[in-house]
Motif scaffolding. Structure first.
Motif: not given
Length: 69
Positions: A7-17, A38-53
């Motif tokens: 959820m923290e990753t989702l909040r950050l993405i919402r703020r950014i976009t 690290r937990p953000a990298r291991k859970s969606w959507p961070g797990s998808v974004l991590w590789e892209t980043m």
């Protein structure tokens, strides 16, 4: 076991976009967050974004094509 979205990753993405424009500084903010959480990298959507980043920063620059992706 599916832990669900980070959820923290989702909040950050919402703020950014929120304004519909992705700035380079915002990409760096997201990368910093994923590097530090690290937990953000291991859970969606961070797990998808991590590789892209990682691929974005391989060359040390953020291109317009990478921002659009």
């Amino acid at each position: 076991m599916n832990e669900g979205p980070h959820m923290e990753t989702l909040r950050l993405i919402r703020r950014i976009t929120a304004d519909g424009v992705l700035e380079v500084d915002e990409v760096y903010d997201l990368a910093h967050f994923l590097n530090e959480c690290r937990p953000a990298r291991k859970s969606w959507p961070g797990s998808v974004l991590w590789e892209t980043m990682q691929s974005i920063f391989d060359d040390g620059e953020v291109s317009q094509e990478e921002l659009e992706a």
